[in-house]
Enzyme design. Structure first.
Site, mmCIF file in Angstrom:
data_model
loop_
_atom_site.group_PDB
_atom_site.id
_atom_site.type_symbol
_atom_site.label_atom_id
_atom_site.label_comp_id
_atom_site.label_asym_id
_atom_site.label_seq_id
_atom_site.Cartn_x
_atom_site.Cartn_y
_atom_site.Cartn_z
ATOM 1 N N GLY A 18 0.834 -1.206 0.000
ATOM 2 C CA GLY A 18 0.000 0.000 0.000
ATOM 3 C C GLY A 18 0.859 1.242 0.000
ATOM 4 N NE ARG A 19 4.377 4.277 -3.573
ATOM 5 C CZ ARG A 19 4.427 3.242 -4.394
ATOM 6 N NH1 ARG A 19 3.359 2.931 -5.129
ATOM 7 N NH2 ARG A 19 5.498 2.493 -4.477
ATOM 8 C CG ASP A 143 -7.544 10.250 5.996
ATOM 9 O OD1 ASP A 143 -8.454 10.725 5.287
ATOM 10 O OD2 ASP A 143 -6.504 9.756 5.522
#
Length: 674
Positions: A18-19, A143
């Site tokens: 993941g990035r 978030d």
């Protein structure tokens, strides 16, 4: 082979999984505890800020204390020193987290577009459970979005990235319009967008955006980041049912309340939000503030029409108070009404008093009509309530678990709405496995005509037998269990088709459809074969038998003997019986003996007279006298006859008239003609 990067002396960093804008997530292996983990390594540009590093360390410590089934666990944190291209050294913080096997909610939405109401409620309820837990401990996520929610392989919902956004936000507490806003634009709260101090209600707003997308397949607002920020602050959100018509009005109200611009009018906490979602899912009345938010969004009459509510008398009364004094023409529809200041009122003349009486009478007429309408509406509402009082009574839900589905439906259909779903199970087909709500406790009390969901067995179900050939017994058992089958009898067979201990065949056969729970018998290689007696077989027959057994090519030798037919096997090694399935067999083939040539004894010949010379030369002297018989054998016994003349010539005597030669090539005698 590349040596894996090692963090903290124990975490072997593997593939990138993941990035994000702040960090990269790698799958890693904890060499100390022997387990897979996920390691989030922050980008180097965030790691250069000393104040950020301080906040990150503090936040990592607090987040590591979170222990909730809907939160991805944080195991460890640390820093790794990295050399930059310019030669400088920088400490890169990292966080070690639980490795969850599954997919993000973003991947699920990309595949399905949206979720049904029940699934959306279940997912967001789990997210709100996690938020309520973290808010109690003073941690705000900041978030919430589909990319930060994992759906595990077992269906569990896991929220990720607790605390990292908080650390970034603390490092950038003062925001302007030119600065980056912490969070994702599609899900950011109005106070976040304006750079205000945020609290747990900001997470409530983001969770509302998430719920909106799960229900409709899109976020409440769409557009560029700057446009999205403006819309979150100023523009009212659309009603979800305008995008997905099958959504109930109560769901519209819950979403509208969670997306209130003013945080003081929003759900006060995640737990209250979750409770209303649960009421929608279980078809119970939602809270009054949620209905008020929807009324403010689309108008009270529309909400009343949508929900079937009856307007209160205060909604009918809309005119001026009966004590209000009006001036101007008596028809308020054609002339704006204005309030007359008390100091302007005049009682010194008749016309002024007359105008006041006429205006007051009109007001009383309006009030009377309003009261009459309210009374009629009230009587109608009361009659409806009286008629449906028994219908809306709360009733206990009977226990139907263990009964047949048809019988269960008949028992419940009288008072409740019943839905049923079939699942694979070892229970008898058609038997009710569970019910919701249950039959005991508070959950067992339900409004008449409320929804009862029954789960019943459809039987074991059908599955396909996997191809187990070549697997070990342990591998075969795991493959069968994964397919919903069981390992049955095991039998060893002598064969060279598979190495020892490997599966040779199954019963039922591979790729056939069977009911789940069926036992599958397997035969596996014993590592041996049965070698028969090969003696008396021809060489070709023996080779074919060995080849059919799957054994290596045999070693063949020959032995001269007259006791067996040439070309047949006279011996073998190993002897007949069980042998290893990779053993080389040696066979001996009979060979006929060579034929021995025996010369007969020389015959008696008459003694030549002087006038009749005879050829008594040895075989190597043949052909020297007259050039005949150059190929005479040279290994015959020496003749006892006198040698022939070595160089006969016409002048030496008469030429021979004839030469007698034996069939085997030996010259016996020669007769010379005079």
């Amino acid at each position: 082979m590349r040596t894996p990067r090692l963090l903290g002396g124990r975490y072997e960093v593997g593939d990138l999984i993941g990035r994000g804008g702040m960090a990269e997530v790698h799958r890693a292996y904890d060499t100390r505890l022997g387990r897979d983990v996920a390691v989030k390594i922050l980008r180097s540009d965030h790691a250069r800020d000393a104040s950020f590093l301080h906040r990150f360390r503090r936040e990592a410590q607090s987040v590591a204390g979170l222990n909730h089934p809907s939160i991805v666990a944080v195991y460890d944190s640390g820093e790794d020193s990295m050399t930059e291209p310019g030669g400088g050294r920088v400490d890169i913080p990292y966080i070690v987290m639980e490795y969850v096997r599954g997919r993000t909610l973003r991947e699920v939405l990309n595949e399905s577009g949206s979720l049904d109401v029940e699934d959306a409620c279940v997912v967001v309820e789990s997210v709100l459970d996690a938020l309520a837990y973290s808010h109690e401990r003073g941690i705000v996520h900041r978030d919430i979005k589909p990319g930060n929610v994992m759906i595990a392989e077992d269906g569990a919902v896991k929220v990720m990235d607790f605390g990292i956004a908080r650390a970034v936000a603390d490092a950038q507490a003062t925001m302007t319009q030119t600065q980056a806003v912490v969070g994702t634009a599609q899900y950011i709260s109005p106070e976040q967008a304006e750079g205000q101090t945020v609290d747990h209600r900001s997470d409530v707003y983001s969770a509302g955006c998430l719920l909106f997308e799960l229900l409709t397949g899109r976020t409440p607002f769409v557009g560029e980041p700057i446009s999205l920020t403006y819309q979150h602050v100023r523009k009212p959100p659309p009603v979800p049912s305008t995008l997905a018509s099958e959504l109930p009005t109560d769901m519209d109200a819950v979403v509208a309340h969670s997306l209130e611009k003013d945080r003081t009018r929003r759900y006060p906490d995640a737990e209250t939000f979750r409770a209303d979602l649960e009421r929608v899912r279980t078809h119970r009345p939602i809270s009054a503030p949620a209905r008020a938010s929807l009324a403010a969004l689309i108008g009270a009459p529309a909400v009343a029409a949508a929900t079937g509510a009856t307007a209160a008398p205060t909604e009918v009364l809309g005119g001026a108070a009966p004590t209000e004094q009006l001036v101007g023409p008596p028809n308020p529809a054609t002339q704006p009404v204005r309030r007359a200041p008390v100091e302007e009122w005049s009682t010194s003349t008749y016309p002024a008093a007359k105008d006041r009486r006429r205006g007051g009478a009109l007001a009383w007429v309006l009030v009377g009509l309003a009261l009459l309408g309210a009374l009629l509406l009230g009587l109608f509402a009361y009659s409806q309530w009286q008629e449906n009082r028994e219908y809306r009574a709360m009733l206990p839900v009977p226990n139907v678990v263990g009964t047949d589905i048809d019988i269960a439906k008949k028992r419940l259909d009288k008072d409740f709405t019943v839905t049923a779903r079939e699942v694979d199970s070892q229970k008898p087909k058609g038997q009710v496995i569970s019910q919701d709500p249950a039959s005991k406790g508070e959950e067992g009390i339900l409004q008449r005509n409320g929804l009862v969901t029954l789960t019943y067995s459809g039987g074991p179900g059908s599955t396909q037998v996997p191809d187990l050939e070549g697997m070990t017994i342990g591998e075969a058992k795991k493959a069968l269990e994964d397919a919903g089958l069981k390992l049955g009898d095991r039998e060893a067979v002598d064969t060279a088709d598979q190495p020892q201990g490997r599966v040779v065949s199954t019963d039922p056969g591979a790729l056939t459809n069977q009911q789940k729970g069926t036992e599958v018998d397997v035969t596996y290689s014993s590592g041996k074969v049965r070698l028969p007696d090969l003696t008396g077989k021809t060489a070709d027959e023996a080779r074919k038998i060995i080849d059919d057994l799957g054994l290596p090519y045999p070693k063949v030798t020959e032995r001269t003997t007259d006791e067996a037919e040439a070309g047949t096997v006279i011996a073998q090694n190993p002897a007949p019986g069980a042998i290893r399935n990779d053993q080389v067999v040696a066979i001996i083939i009979a060979k006929a003996p060579d034929k021995t040539v025996t010369s007969p004894p020389p015959s008696e010949t008459p003694t030549p007279t002087p006038s009749e010379p005879t050829d008594t030369g040895t075989p190597k002297d043949k052909g020297k006298g007259n050039g005949k018989d150059p190929k005479t054998p040279t290994d015959s016994p020496t003749s006892t006859e006198p040698p022939l003349p070595t160089d006969p010539s016409p002048t030496a005597g008469p030429a021979p008239a004839s030469v007698a030669v034996r069939p085997d090539g030996w010259r016996l005698s020669a007769t010379w003609s005079s």
